[in-house]
Design a protein around this motif. Structure first.
Motif, PDB file in Angstrom:
ATOM      1  N   VAL A 498      -1.336  -2.142 -18.822  1.00 60.23           N
ATOM      2  CA  VAL A 498      -1.067  -3.383 -19.549  1.00 60.23           C
ATOM      3  C   VAL A 498      -2.241  -4.337 -19.335  1.00 60.23           C
ATOM      4  N   GLY A 499      -2.882  -4.761 -20.428  1.00 54.78           N
ATOM      5  CA  GLY A 499      -3.977  -5.715 -20.360  1.00 54.78           C
ATOM      6  C   GLY A 499      -3.526  -7.089 -20.830  1.00 54.78           C
ATOM      7  N   MET A 500      -4.067  -8.150 -20.195  1.00 54.75           N
ATOM      8  CA  MET A 500      -3.628  -9.517 -20.459  1.00 54.75           C
ATOM      9  C   MET A 500      -4.753 -10.349 -21.075  1.00 54.75           C
ATOM     10  N   LEU A 501      -4.375 -11.244 -21.988  1.00 57.40           N
ATOM     11  CA  LEU A 501      -5.360 -12.119 -22.639  1.00 57.40           C
ATOM     12  C   LEU A 501      -5.968 -13.115 -21.665  1.00 57.40           C
ATOM     13  N   HIS A 502      -5.246 -13.458 -20.610  1.00 56.51           N
ATOM     14  CA  HIS A 502      -5.758 -14.417 -19.637  1.00 56.51           C
ATOM     15  C   HIS A 502      -6.411 -13.730 -18.442  1.00 56.51           C
ATOM     16  N   GLY A 503      -6.788 -12.472 -18.625  1.00 55.83           N
ATOM     17  CA  GLY A 503      -7.412 -11.708 -17.556  1.00 55.83           C
ATOM     18  C   GLY A 503      -6.363 -11.007 -16.717  1.00 55.83           C
ATOM     19  N   GLY A 504      -6.768  -9.952 -16.057  1.00 58.56           N
ATOM     20  CA  GLY A 504      -5.838  -9.212 -15.227  1.00 58.56           C
ATOM     21  C   GLY A 504      -5.275  -8.001 -15.944  1.00 58.56           C
ATOM     22  N   THR A 505      -4.971  -6.960 -15.142  1.00 60.83           N
ATOM     23  CA  THR A 505      -4.446  -5.709 -15.661  1.00 60.83           C
ATOM     24  C   THR A 505      -3.358  -5.204 -14.722  1.00 60.83           C
ATOM     25  N   PHE A 506      -2.327  -4.611 -15.302  1.00 62.24           N
ATOM     26  CA  PHE A 506      -1.226  -4.066 -14.516  1.00 62.24           C
ATOM     27  C   PHE A 506      -1.021  -2.600 -14.880  1.00 62.24           C
ATOM     28  N   ILE A 507      -0.573  -1.814 -13.877  1.00 63.38           N
ATOM     29  CA  ILE A 507      -0.141  -0.447 -14.120  1.00 63.38           C
ATOM     30  C   ILE A 507       1.331  -0.365 -13.743  1.00 63.38           C
ATOM     31  N   LEU A 508       2.160   0.082 -14.703  1.00 64.53           N
ATOM     32  CA  LEU A 508       3.598   0.199 -14.507  1.00 64.53           C
ATOM     33  C   LEU A 508       4.009   1.663 -14.516  1.00 64.53           C
ATOM     34  N   ASP A 509       5.185   1.939 -13.912  1.00 66.04           N
ATOM     35  CA  ASP A 509       5.762   3.270 -14.045  1.00 66.04           C
ATOM     36  C   ASP A 509       6.848   3.231 -15.117  1.00 66.04           C
ATOM     37  N   THR A 510       7.544   4.339 -15.306  1.00 61.65           N
ATOM     38  CA  THR A 510       8.522   4.421 -16.392  1.00 61.65           C
ATOM     39  C   THR A 510       9.863   3.782 -16.047  1.00 61.65           C
ATOM     40  N   THR A 511       9.923   3.090 -14.903  1.00 65.52           N
ATOM     41  CA  THR A 511      11.091   2.245 -14.608  1.00 65.52           C
ATOM     42  C   THR A 511      10.735   0.770 -14.759  1.00 65.52           C
ATOM     43  N   CYS A 512       9.550   0.499 -15.318  1.00 56.50           N
ATOM     44  CA  CYS A 512       9.031  -0.862 -15.521  1.00 56.50           C
ATOM     45  C   CYS A 512       8.681  -1.560 -14.210  1.00 56.50           C
ATOM     46  N   SER A 513       8.474  -0.787 -13.154  1.00 54.70           N
ATOM     47  CA  SER A 513       8.040  -1.369 -11.883  1.00 54.70           C
ATOM     48  C   SER A 513       6.519  -1.427 -11.844  1.00 54.70           C
ATOM     49  N   ILE A 514       5.990  -2.489 -11.237  1.00 53.07           N
ATOM     50  CA  ILE A 514       4.540  -2.656 -11.134  1.00 53.07           C
ATOM     51  C   ILE A 514       4.018  -1.779  -9.999  1.00 53.07           C
ATOM     52  N   ILE A 515       3.171  -0.821 -10.345  1.00 51.11           N
ATOM     53  CA  ILE A 515       2.545   0.036  -9.342  1.00 51.11           C
ATOM     54  C   ILE A 515       1.316  -0.648  -8.754  1.00 51.11           C
ATOM     55  N   ARG A 516       0.558  -1.295  -9.621  1.00 52.50           N
ATOM     56  CA  ARG A 516      -0.702  -1.890  -9.168  1.00 52.50           C
ATOM     57  C   ARG A 516      -1.060  -3.067 -10.053  1.00 52.50           C
ATOM     58  N   GLU A 517      -1.535  -4.119  -9.421  1.00 49.09           N
ATOM     59  CA  GLU A 517      -2.095  -5.256 -10.149  1.00 49.09           C
ATOM     60  C   GLU A 517      -3.587  -5.299  -9.880  1.00 49.09           C
ATOM     61  N   ILE A 518      -4.367  -5.331 -10.942  1.00 50.96           N
ATOM     62  CA  ILE A 518      -5.824  -5.285 -10.823  1.00 50.96           C
ATOM     63  C   ILE A 518      -6.386  -6.637 -11.222  1.00 50.96           C
TER      64      ILE A 518
END
Length: 677
Positions: A498-518
């Protein structure tokens, strides 16, 4: 508003009209007819087949304009139709007073930069960025293309008879086109004309520049008769009723008159602040509209101010005078429209609306009715005689924001600006499921290759996982930052980027839990792409570089400079170590990751590229953009093929065979394009 009802007899007539154009070898006009038939009869087999044969494009769904800001609207000469021009590069014709859509003209091969409506016939002239001029007949759909200019068209104007058209390009070349006789070139000094005005019943052409030069030509011979250097910027000018004098206003707040008979110039008067508009009325008086809260009415014979009419002290974005010469309508940025009665010497507000920006106002050609245009596509018609709103209709559609083709090549998932997600069956060309998923709108969707799950990103900060069969929400999560720009399943279908317009990227799993915030670059993330095995991903950061991150470790990203332009989209070739990048300025760059050098560069788009996409076999590359162009590239020969869809394209998806592309246009058009050639 939707397209109006059309009888089967009318459809048959239009099909016959298209055939007559084909017999005359006028394929462009025939394409206009077929596209408009699909507005009224979306499943017309003959129109679909003929379009596919002529263009290689197969329409699955035909949408409606406009999908972006409406820049201008104006009455046609008969007063029974309204034309709208949008930032989506579309020209649309609407019936008055029903508000039903009558026609759409979207076959331009370049961005529209200027336009004018013929005062006598159902003709509209469009000037293009590439130097072309298109004249559309809004009744017969005939398209005439004029190609003598070599650069962007900056201004144009029809003469009072509607038989001639004058145009200027960015190099200062000026041409008078005739619908009857040969065209002539006007002598110029290479200056760009900001506006033309015909005078003397079509005998003279007035052209002025922003830098303060006034030129007056003989329209029949092309001879330059007068050239006046005012010395300051000119904002507005008008001819006297007899065509022997010109009034103009400049950045020194002066109102000046140039007399052609005596070749003399004098100052009539001044305002304290900027004068945005000036009119020479049919009664012989001159009216100046200033930002100082005054409308001045002047007598050019005695060279005196007759009287001032007070108005609200504010900038005037548009002023138009009624044909009778009695009323002037004024639009202000404060969302107000004022009516000035020159006879009664009074001003009254006739329209005010909060939360919307007025983009244009125009008078009916015969009646004292005012057309008011809002940037969001709302059109209002005010009857000034009774000071009431007669009619309001919406010229904008619900734009498609994202599209993904399911692996079976039969179903396509669509995301819309109003938050709806739709599953469409391409075999029957109809939506089979539709549901409101995100009330704040859809920004991106992605299909998981190994599952029956659709990832949906809202415009704000919510990611949904949706079951495709039932179109039900399986889970959702709200991210700590706002502005989702892209969601992408990894190749395994177990992770979502998931990429954000205000900067920052997230990786989620298939339960919608955040695995990693970049936390990387603070710049907006506009697009993202996984590599072949999902171990890395690349980000387009709305800058002149891209970032390549490792999925499973915390190491800093590899930063690669692509060009001097801001990147808007990115795709990683799944077969070879190439990355394709699109930019805000319309360029395409193919990067060889092994050498970290640019393998190929192209400049095919007029403006921002919205999507680049490699074919499943990695052999082909496609791009699309706001200019309505689909580009398919041959990287071996470093050439490309252009397919003009006429509507801003927001999303692409390849068929698994790589022989066709599915394109989603913002206005709702969904087309399949054969690229096997």
């Amino acid at each position: 508003m939707s397209a109006g009802e059309v009888s089967p007899e009318a459809i048959e007539y239009l099909l016959g009209l298209a055939e007559r154009y084909i017999e005359r070898n006028d394929v462009e006009s025939a394409i206009c007819v077929w596209r408009n038939i699909l507005l009224f009869d979306p499943h017309n087999k003959e129109a679909l087949a003929r379009l596919h044969t002529a263009t290689g494009v197969r329409y699955l769904f035909r949408g409606h304009p406009h999908c972006e800001t409406v820049l201008s609207a104006f009455w046609m000469s008969d007063g029974e139709s309204i034309a709208t021009l949008g930032s989506d590069n579309n020209l649309s014709i609407w019936d008055y007073p029903s508000g039903e859509l009558k026609a759409v003209f979207d076959t331009q091969d370049s961005s529209i930069t200027s336009f004018d409506v013929n005062p006598k016939a159902p003709l509209i002239a469009l000037g293009l960025k590439n130097g072309g001029i298109i004249i559309y007949n809004t009744l017969t759909y005939r398209k005439v293309v004029l190609r003598d200019h070599n650069s962007c068209i900056t201004s144009m104007a029809w003469d009072p008879s509607g038989k001639r058209l004058v145009s200027c390009d960015l190099e200062g070349n000026i041409i008078v086109w005739s619908l009857i006789n040969k065209s002539i070139a006007l002598r110029s000094y290479g200056e760009v004309i900001s506006r033309f005005k015909w005078g003397g019943r079509g005998r003279y052409i007035l052209g002025y520049t922003h830098s303060g030069i006034i030129n007056i030509w003989n329209s029949w011979t092309g001879r330059l008769l007068y050239r006046v250097n005012v010395g300051s910027n000119i904002y507005s000018a008008d001819w006297s009723p007899n065509g022997e004098q010109v009034v103009f206003v400049d950045s020194d707040y002066r109102i000046d008159i140039f007399d052609l008979r005596h070749v003399s110039r004098y100052t009539l008067g001044r305002h304290r602040w900027m004068i945005s508009h000036v009119f020479w009325t049919t009664y012989g008086s001159i009216v100046s509209v200033g930002w100082d809260g005054k409308i001045g009415v002047w007598d050019p014979h005695s060279r005196k101010l007759l009287y001032n009419i007070p108005i609200e002290q504010a900038p005037i974005t548009k002023a138009v005078i009624a044909k009778s010469g009695r009323y002037i309508a004024l639009a202000q940025p404060s969302n107000k429209v004022f009516l000035v009665d020159l006879r009664e010497r009074k001003t009254s507000p006739i329209f005010r609306v909060s939360g919307r920006i007025i983009s244009d106002i125009n008078w009916h050609p015969r009646l004292e009715k005012l057309l008011i245009v809002f940037s969001d596509g709302k059109l209002g018609i005010v009857d000034t005689k009774y000071n009431k709103i007669e009619y309001v209709f919406d010229a904008c559609s619900n734009p498609i924001t994202s599209l993904d083709w399911l692996p079976d090549n039969r179903f396509v998932a669509l995301g819309y600006a109003d938050g709806q997600v739709s599953i469409c069956d391409l075999a029957i060309c109809k939506p089979v499921k539709q549901r409101l998923i995100a009330r704040d709108g859809i920004s991106s969707i992605s299909f998981g290759e190994s599952s029956n799950i659709l990832a949906v990103g809202s415009r704000l900060n919510t990611v949904f996982l949706v079951d495709v069969e039932m179109l039900s929400i399986l889970c959702s999560t709200s991210l700590p930052t706002v502005g989702i720009s892209v969601v992408k399943f990894d190749p395994s279908g177990r992770k979502i980027l998931v990429g954000m317009l205000h900067g920052g990227t997230f990786i989620l799993d298939t339960t919608c839990s955040i695995i990693r915030e970049i936390v990387g670059s603070p710049r907006a993330i506009l697009d993202a792409s996984w590599n072949r095995d999902g171990s890395k991903f690349a980000l387009a950061t709305h800058s002149d570089f891209i970032e390549i991150w490792s999925t499973n470790n915390e190491s800093p990203p590899k930063v690669l400079r692509i060009s001097r332009h801001k990147t808007t989209c990115i795709d990683w070739n799944k077969k070879i170590h190439f990355i394709a990048v699109g930019t805000m300025e319309g360029t395409i760059h193919v990067l060889n990751l092994d050498s970290e050098k640019i393998y190929a560069e192209f400049n095919p788009h007029d403006n921002a590229v919205r999507k680049v996409l490699w074919s499943p076999d990695g052999a082909k590359l496609a791009s699309c953009g706001d200019d309505g162009k689909l580009i398919v590239y041959n990287l071996v020969k470093k050439k490309f093929r252009t397919i003009n869809l006429g509507q801003p394209i927001c999303s692409l998806s390849w068929a698994q065979s790589g022989s066709s592309l599915l394109c989603g246009c913002k206005n709702g058009d969904i087309v399949a394009v054969d690229v096997s050639q």
